[in-house]
Design a protein around this motif. Structure first.
Motif, PDB file in Angstrom:
ATOM      1  N   THR A   5      57.238  85.472  49.464  1.00 46.69           N
ATOM      2  CA  THR A   5      58.700  85.356  49.499  1.00 46.69           C
ATOM      3  C   THR A   5      59.208  85.622  50.909  1.00 46.69           C
ATOM      4  N   TYR A   6      60.257  84.918  51.271  1.00 46.72           N
ATOM      5  CA  TYR A   6      60.911  85.049  52.565  1.00 46.72           C
ATOM      6  C   TYR A   6      62.375  85.377  52.337  1.00 46.72           C
ATOM      7  N   GLN A   7      62.904  86.309  53.105  1.00 45.05           N
ATOM      8  CA  GLN A   7      64.331  86.634  53.076  1.00 45.05           C
ATOM      9  C   GLN A   7      64.932  86.196  54.397  1.00 45.05           C
ATOM     10  N   ARG A   8      65.996  85.407  54.351  1.00 49.37           N
ATOM     11  CA  ARG A   8      66.629  84.898  55.561  1.00 49.37           C
ATOM     12  C   ARG A   8      68.133  85.113  55.493  1.00 49.37           C
ATOM     13  N   LYS A   9      68.730  85.370  56.659  1.00 51.33           N
ATOM     14  CA  LYS A   9      70.187  85.481  56.725  1.00 51.33           C
ATOM     15  C   LYS A   9      70.826  84.102  56.774  1.00 51.33           C
ATOM     16  N   ARG A  10      70.116  83.139  57.350  1.00 53.71           N
ATOM     17  CA  ARG A  10      70.639  81.785  57.464  1.00 53.71           C
ATOM     18  C   ARG A  10      69.893  80.852  56.517  1.00 53.71           C
ATOM     19  N   LYS A  11      70.630  79.877  56.042  1.00 53.01           N
ATOM     20  CA  LYS A  11      70.027  78.892  55.171  1.00 53.01           C
ATOM     21  C   LYS A  11      69.106  77.996  55.994  1.00 53.01           C
ATOM     22  N   MET A  12      67.978  77.590  55.415  1.00 49.55           N
ATOM     23  CA  MET A  12      67.077  76.716  56.159  1.00 49.55           C
ATOM     24  C   MET A  12      66.733  75.483  55.331  1.00 49.55           C
ATOM     25  N   ASN A  13      66.386  74.422  56.031  1.00 54.35           N
ATOM     26  CA  ASN A  13      66.060  73.147  55.412  1.00 54.35           C
ATOM     27  C   ASN A  13      64.619  73.205  54.915  1.00 54.35           C
ATOM     28  N   THR A  14      64.430  73.170  53.594  1.00 61.99           N
ATOM     29  CA  THR A  14      63.085  73.289  53.028  1.00 61.99           C
ATOM     30  C   THR A  14      62.264  72.033  53.227  1.00 61.99           C
ATOM     31  N   ASN A  15      62.892  70.927  53.617  1.00 56.14           N
ATOM     32  CA  ASN A  15      62.139  69.705  53.913  1.00 56.14           C
ATOM     33  C   ASN A  15      61.487  69.785  55.291  1.00 56.14           C
ATOM     34  N   ARG A  16      62.044  70.593  56.180  1.00 58.31           N
ATOM     35  CA  ARG A  16      61.525  70.703  57.546  1.00 58.31           C
ATOM     36  C   ARG A  16      60.539  71.846  57.723  1.00 58.31           C
ATOM     37  N   TYR A  17      60.694  72.910  56.941  1.00 54.15           N
ATOM     38  CA  TYR A  17      59.885  74.115  57.136  1.00 54.15           C
ATOM     39  C   TYR A  17      58.912  74.323  55.989  1.00 54.15           C
ATOM     40  N   VAL A  18      57.765  74.911  56.323  1.00 51.64           N
ATOM     41  CA  VAL A  18      56.731  75.209  55.332  1.00 51.64           C
ATOM     42  C   VAL A  18      56.361  76.683  55.441  1.00 51.64           C
ATOM     43  N   LYS A  50      51.005  77.025  54.681  1.00 48.90           N
ATOM     44  CA  LYS A  50      51.602  75.696  54.904  1.00 48.90           C
ATOM     45  C   LYS A  50      52.072  75.028  53.613  1.00 48.90           C
ATOM     46  N   GLY A  51      52.313  75.831  52.579  1.00 53.41           N
ATOM     47  CA  GLY A  51      52.786  75.305  51.299  1.00 53.41           C
ATOM     48  C   GLY A  51      54.272  75.001  51.329  1.00 53.41           C
ATOM     49  N   LYS A  52      54.753  74.288  50.318  1.00 55.31           N
ATOM     50  CA  LYS A  52      56.156  73.897  50.212  1.00 55.31           C
ATOM     51  C   LYS A  52      57.011  75.109  49.807  1.00 55.31           C
ATOM     52  N   LEU A  53      58.211  75.201  50.397  1.00 53.79           N
ATOM     53  CA  LEU A  53      59.122  76.306  50.098  1.00 53.79           C
ATOM     54  C   LEU A  53      60.208  75.858  49.134  1.00 53.79           C
ATOM     55  N   LYS A  54      60.684  76.804  48.320  1.00 57.12           N
ATOM     56  CA  LYS A  54      61.768  76.536  47.380  1.00 57.12           C
ATOM     57  C   LYS A  54      62.760  77.703  47.461  1.00 57.12           C
ATOM     58  N   MET A  55      64.063  77.386  47.511  1.00 58.21           N
ATOM     59  CA  MET A  55      65.070  78.446  47.534  1.00 58.21           C
ATOM     60  C   MET A  55      65.191  79.031  46.120  1.00 58.21           C
ATOM     61  N   VAL A  56      65.078  80.367  46.059  1.00 56.19           N
ATOM     62  CA  VAL A  56      65.160  81.057  44.782  1.00 56.19           C
ATOM     63  C   VAL A  56      66.559  81.600  44.549  1.00 56.19           C
ATOM     64  N   ARG A  57      67.146  82.204  45.612  1.00 58.12           N
ATOM     65  CA  ARG A  57      68.442  82.864  45.472  1.00 58.12           C
ATOM     66  C   ARG A  57      69.234  82.701  46.765  1.00 58.12           C
ATOM     67  N   SER A  58      70.529  82.524  46.601  1.00 55.77           N
ATOM     68  CA  SER A  58      71.385  82.459  47.797  1.00 55.77           C
ATOM     69  C   SER A  58      72.461  83.511  47.722  1.00 55.77           C
TER      70      SER A  58
END
Length: 152
Positions: A126-139, A144-152
């Motif tokens: 799990t990753y916690q970020r202050k800014r929203k990120m584009n899951t199509n650009r980042y792994v 190197k697996g695909k990321l999915k936003m769980v909570r905003s």
């Protein structure tokens, strides 16, 4: 406490603890938010947050002044005046000044800041970020697996 009283207090503390004169200005700056005071490198002035005096009294004010005077005297002598420098830490211990001031009561720190939580679909990290990120650009940085936003 007025500006001229603060100036005299800083001059007195400078003589009492450092045996050196304070030849610049000491002022209250109500715009300071997260710090008790600051030493200005270019003008050699010291700014003090008046909220600390109102919240904790003269004892905390004196400790903040001693801390800022450590920056002041070491900078003028050409020694290490930054928080991580050995000269600075040694002088703080000699004059019994705190390295950081205590937090103000009732100050909300990053309470309005919402976190975005992402999870790797492959390894589950799990990753916690202050800014929203584009899951199509980042792994995932681990696998190197695909990321999915769980909570905003």
């Amino acid at each position: 406490m007025e500006q001229n009283e603060l100036q005299k207090l800083v001059e007195t503390i400078s003589w009492q603890f450092f045996q050196k004169p304070f030849r610049h200005r000491a002022v209250f700056n109500p715009r300071l938010r997260t710090t008790g005071g600051r030493y200005l490198l270019r003008s050699h002035d010291i700014e003090i947050n008046p909220k600390y005096y109102e919240a904790f009294g003269e004892e905390e004010l004196i400790s903040i002044i001693k801390h800022e005077l450590c920056h002041y005297h070491l900078h003028l002598e050409g020694k290490g005046y930054r928080h991580g420098d050995q000269d600075f830490r040694k002088l703080l211990q000699q004059v019994k000044a705190p390295r950081y001031c205590r937090p103000l009561p009732n100050v909300k720190r990053s309470a309005s800041c919402s976190f975005y939580v992402y999870i790797c679909l492959h390894c589950g990290l799990t990753y916690q970020r202050k800014r929203k990120m584009n899951t199509n650009r980042y792994v995932c940085g681990k696998c190197k697996g695909k990321l999915k936003m769980v909570r905003s």
